[in-house]
Motif scaffolding. Structure first.
Motif, PDB file in Angstrom:
ATOM      1  N   THR A   1       0.847  -1.197   0.000  1.00 55.17           N
ATOM      2  CA  THR A   1       0.000   0.000   0.000  1.00 55.17           C
ATOM      3  C   THR A   1       0.878   1.241   0.000  1.00 55.17           C
ATOM      4  N   PHE A   2       0.349   2.302  -0.608  1.00 57.81           N
ATOM      5  CA  PHE A   2       1.079   3.577  -0.621  1.00 57.81           C
ATOM      6  C   PHE A   2       0.075   4.708  -0.775  1.00 57.81           C
ATOM      7  N   GLY A   3       0.027   5.588   0.198  1.00 53.27           N
ATOM      8  CA  GLY A   3      -0.797   6.779   0.105  1.00 53.27           C
ATOM      9  C   GLY A   3      -2.281   6.564   0.369  1.00 53.27           C
ATOM     10  N   ARG A   4      -2.711   5.345   0.583  1.00 57.04           N
ATOM     11  CA  ARG A   4      -4.129   5.055   0.829  1.00 57.04           C
ATOM     12  C   ARG A   4      -4.223   3.973   1.882  1.00 57.04           C
ATOM     13  N   ASP A   5      -5.426   3.891   2.494  1.00 63.40           N
ATOM     14  CA  ASP A   5      -5.638   2.854   3.496  1.00 63.40           C
ATOM     15  C   ASP A   5      -5.920   1.530   2.810  1.00 63.40           C
ATOM     16  N   MET A   6      -5.655   0.455   3.517  1.00 55.68           N
ATOM     17  CA  MET A   6      -5.782  -0.871   2.946  1.00 55.68           C
ATOM     18  C   MET A   6      -7.228  -1.218   2.595  1.00 55.68           C
ATOM     19  N   GLY A   7      -8.165  -0.760   3.416  1.00 58.48           N
ATOM     20  CA  GLY A   7      -9.559  -1.105   3.166  1.00 58.48           C
ATOM     21  C   GLY A   7     -10.054  -0.612   1.825  1.00 58.48           C
TER      22      GLY A   7
ATOM     23  N   CYS B   1     -11.468 -22.318  -9.914  1.00 60.32           N
ATOM     24  CA  CYS B   1     -10.548 -21.259  -9.495  1.00 60.32           C
ATOM     25  C   CYS B   1     -11.314 -20.186  -8.716  1.00 60.32           C
ATOM     26  N   PHE B   2     -10.657 -19.587  -7.750  1.00 64.00           N
ATOM     27  CA  PHE B   2     -11.265 -18.524  -6.955  1.00 64.00           C
ATOM     28  C   PHE B   2     -10.160 -17.610  -6.450  1.00 64.00           C
ATOM     29  N   VAL B   3     -10.564 -16.434  -5.989  1.00 69.92           N
ATOM     30  CA  VAL B   3      -9.631 -15.426  -5.482  1.00 69.92           C
ATOM     31  C   VAL B   3      -9.835 -15.282  -3.986  1.00 69.92           C
ATOM     32  N   LYS B   4      -8.758 -15.296  -3.256  1.00 66.44           N
ATOM     33  CA  LYS B   4      -8.803 -15.159  -1.806  1.00 66.44           C
ATOM     34  C   LYS B   4      -7.794 -14.107  -1.387  1.00 66.44           C
ATOM     35  N   PHE B   5      -8.230 -13.162  -0.554  1.00 66.14           N
ATOM     36  CA  PHE B   5      -7.358 -12.084  -0.083  1.00 66.14           C
ATOM     37  C   PHE B   5      -6.752 -12.495   1.261  1.00 66.14           C
ATOM     38  N   GLY B   6      -5.439 -12.432   1.334  1.00 68.27           N
ATOM     39  CA  GLY B   6      -4.741 -12.850   2.556  1.00 68.27           C
ATOM     40  C   GLY B   6      -3.735 -11.799   2.993  1.00 68.27           C
ATOM     41  N   GLY B   7      -2.661 -12.238   3.582  1.00 63.84           N
ATOM     42  CA  GLY B   7      -1.609 -11.332   4.017  1.00 63.84           C
ATOM     43  C   GLY B   7      -2.071 -10.412   5.130  1.00 63.84           C
ATOM     44  N   ARG B   8      -1.680  -9.149   5.030  1.00 64.87           N
ATOM     45  CA  ARG B   8      -2.021  -8.178   6.068  1.00 64.87           C
ATOM     46  C   ARG B   8      -3.522  -7.910   6.129  1.00 64.87           C
ATOM     47  N   TYR B   9      -4.212  -8.041   4.980  1.00 64.24           N
ATOM     48  CA  TYR B   9      -5.659  -7.833   4.986  1.00 64.24           C
ATOM     49  C   TYR B   9      -6.348  -8.904   5.833  1.00 64.24           C
TER      50      TYR B   9
ATOM     51  N   GLU C   1      -8.883 -10.534  11.063  1.00 63.48           N
ATOM     52  CA  GLU C   1      -8.860 -11.352  12.275  1.00 63.48           C
ATOM     53  C   GLU C   1      -8.689 -10.480  13.517  1.00 63.48           C
ATOM     54  N   ALA C   2      -7.845  -9.441  13.406  1.00 67.87           N
ATOM     55  CA  ALA C   2      -7.650  -8.540  14.547  1.00 67.87           C
ATOM     56  C   ALA C   2      -8.931  -7.764  14.852  1.00 67.87           C
ATOM     57  N   PHE C   3      -9.626  -7.301  13.804  1.00 70.32           N
ATOM     58  CA  PHE C   3     -10.902  -6.608  14.007  1.00 70.32           C
ATOM     59  C   PHE C   3     -11.905  -7.510  14.710  1.00 70.32           C
ATOM     60  N   SER C   4     -11.940  -8.763  14.285  1.00 72.56           N
ATOM     61  CA  SER C   4     -12.879  -9.701  14.900  1.00 72.56           C
ATOM     62  C   SER C   4     -12.555  -9.907  16.380  1.00 72.56           C
ATOM     63  N   SER C   5     -11.277 -10.090  16.685  1.00 73.72           N
ATOM     64  CA  SER C   5     -10.872 -10.306  18.077  1.00 73.72           C
ATOM     65  C   SER C   5     -11.156  -9.075  18.941  1.00 73.72           C
ATOM     66  N   LEU C   6     -10.808  -7.893  18.423  1.00 71.92           N
ATOM     67  CA  LEU C   6     -11.042  -6.673  19.192  1.00 71.92           C
ATOM     68  C   LEU C   6     -12.528  -6.374  19.322  1.00 71.92           C
ATOM     69  N   GLY C   7     -13.294  -6.725  18.289  1.00 71.19           N
ATOM     70  CA  GLY C   7     -14.744  -6.533  18.384  1.00 71.19           C
ATOM     71  C   GLY C   7     -15.353  -7.364  19.493  1.00 71.19           C
ATOM     72  N   TRP C   8     -14.936  -8.632  19.576  1.00 65.85           N
ATOM     73  CA  TRP C   8     -15.427  -9.481  20.666  1.00 65.85           C
ATOM     74  C   TRP C   8     -14.935  -8.964  22.021  1.00 65.85           C
ATOM     75  N   ALA C   9     -13.701  -8.459  22.056  1.00 63.52           N
ATOM     76  CA  ALA C   9     -13.194  -7.904  23.320  1.00 63.52           C
ATOM     77  C   ALA C   9     -14.029  -6.703  23.762  1.00 63.52           C
ATOM     78  N   LEU C  10     -14.435  -5.865  22.789  1.00 61.06           N
ATOM     79  CA  LEU C  10     -15.273  -4.711  23.125  1.00 61.06           C
ATOM     80  C   LEU C  10     -16.655  -5.141  23.597  1.00 61.06           C
TER      81      LEU C  10
END
Length: 306
Positions: free
Chosen positions: A94-100, A119-127, A132-141
Motif C-alpha cells: 500500500t502507498f498513500g491510501r488505506d488498505m480497506g 478457481c477462486f480469489v482469496k485475499f490474505g496477508g495483512r488484509y 482477524e484482529a478486528f474480529s478479536s477486538l470486536g469481541w473484546a469490546l
C-alpha cells in the motif's frame, strides 16, 4: 477400491536421477548438501529425455517416448499449495491510501473477471490479519462493556445507576469519529484498541459526578438541588483529570518518528474520545440521571422554583 496408476510415479522416480540428493558434507562446522547429476551431453538433448528408462510393473524397462508425448511448453517454476490446493500468490503493498479502500477497488476489478471452473480469489496477508484482529477486538469490546457494567452494578448496588455511567461510552465514540477525521486516519486496529481503552476510562467522569450527587442526597438535600450542585462542584476535578489525560496523549498523536503510524490512531482515538465525552458528560449525564431517578421513584420529585 481405486488403484493408482504406476506410470506417473515411475516417471517421477526416473526424473529424479537427473539431479539426485546423495548426502551431505561437513566443512569447517558447516553442512552442505550434495547432489549428483548426469553429464551435460547425457541431459541436454530432447532425445535424452525421450530415452529415459521407465520401470514397468511387469519388470522390463520402457523408454519414456513410448508412453508419453514430449514437447516444449510453459509451466510454473515452482508449485505452491495451501490446504492441499494449488495457489498462485499475487503480492503488493500500500502507498498513500488505506488498505480497506484499496481492497475494495481490487474486489471490484476482480468481480469483473470470469474465473475458470475450480478457481477462486482469496485475499490474505495483512488484509487477512487485519480482519482477524478486528474480529478479536470486536469481541473484546462486546465483552468489556458488560463487564464494566457488572462491576459498577456491584459497587453501587443498583442496576439503573451503572446504566447512566454507560451513556458516556457512545458519547466517546462520537469524539473518536471526529478525531480520526481531524487527523486524516481511518478505522484501523490501533484505533479500535483506543476505543477499547476508552470503554474503561470514560465512565470515570460520570462516576465522580454521580457519587457526589448521591452523597448530597444522603445529607438530606433534594435531588434537583443535589444534581445541580454536584455538576457545579465536580466540574473542576473532572476537567483537570480529562485535560491531564488528553495532554498525555498529545506527544503520541503529534510525533512523527518511525512507527508513528501505529501509535497515532490509538492516541487520536483516546484523546478525541476523552475530549468529547468530558464536555458532553457535564450536560448529558445530569439529564439522564434525572430521567432515571424519576423512573425509579414512585412519586415525582419536586424541583425547586427559582
Amino acid at each position: 477400491m481405486w488403484r493408482t496408476c504406476p506410470v506417473p510415479r515411475s516417471c517421477s522416480t526416473a526424473s529424479r536421477k537427473w539431479l539426485t540428493p546423495s548426502g551431505s558434507a561437513r566443512i569447517g562446522g558447516d553442512e552442505y548438501g550434495l547432489r549428483v547429476r548426469f553429464r551435460d551431453f547425457d541431459r541436454n538433448a530432447v532425445t535424452d529425455i525421450k530415452n529415459i528408462d521407465i520401470p514397468s510393473p511387469l519388470g522390463p524397462h520402457l523408454p519414456l517416448y513410448q508412453i508419453a508425448r514430449i514437447g516444449d511448453g510453459k509451466g510454473p517454476v515452482e508449485t505452491t499449495r495451501e490446504d492441499q490446493e494449488r495457489k498462485v500468490a499475487v503480492k503488493g503493498d500500500t502507498f498513500g491510501r488505506d488498505m480497506g479502500s484499496i481492497i475494495r477497488d481490487i474486489q471490484e476489478k476482480v468481480a469483473r473477471i470470469r474465473m475458470p471452473d475450480g478457481c477462486f480469489v482469496k485475499f490474505g496477508g495483512r488484509y487477512q490479519d487485519m480482519r482477524e484482529a478486528f474480529s478479536s477486538l470486536g469481541w473484546a469490546l462486546v465483552i468489556a462493556i458488560p463487564l464494566v457494567y457488572m462491576i459498577m452494578a456491584a459497587q453501587f448496588e443498583s442496576l439503573l445507576t451503572p446504566f447512566v455511567f454507560m451513556v458516556t461510552v457512545p458519547l466517546a465514540f462520537i469524539g473518536v469519529v471526529f478525531g480520526l477525521l481531524a487527523f486524516g486516519k481511518t478505522l484501523s486496529v490501533p484505533s479500535v484498541m483506543g476505543i477499547l481503552i476508552l470503554t474503561g476510562i470514560v465512565v470515570n467522569s460520570a462516576i465522580v459526578m454521580i457519587d457526589y450527587v448521591n452523597r448530597l442526597q444522603k445529607k438530606g438535600i433534594a435531588f434537583a438541588e443535589a444534581i445541580v450542585e454536584g455538576a457545579a462542584v465536580r466540574i473542576r476535578p473532572i476537567m483537570i483529570t480529562a485535560i491531564a489525560r488528553i495532554v498525555g496523549m498529545l506527544p503520541m498523536a503529534l510525533s512523527q518518528p518511525e512507527g508513528a503510524e501505529l501509535r497515532l490512531p490509538t492516541a487520536a482515538a483516546v484523546a478525541s474520545g476523552l475530549l468529547f465525552s468530558t464536555f458532553l458528560t457535564l450536560f448529558i449525564i445530569p439529564i439522564v440521571y434525572s430521567m432515571v431517578n424519576k423512573a425509579s421513584c414512585k412519586s415525582p420529585i419536586p424541583f425547586p422554583l427559582p
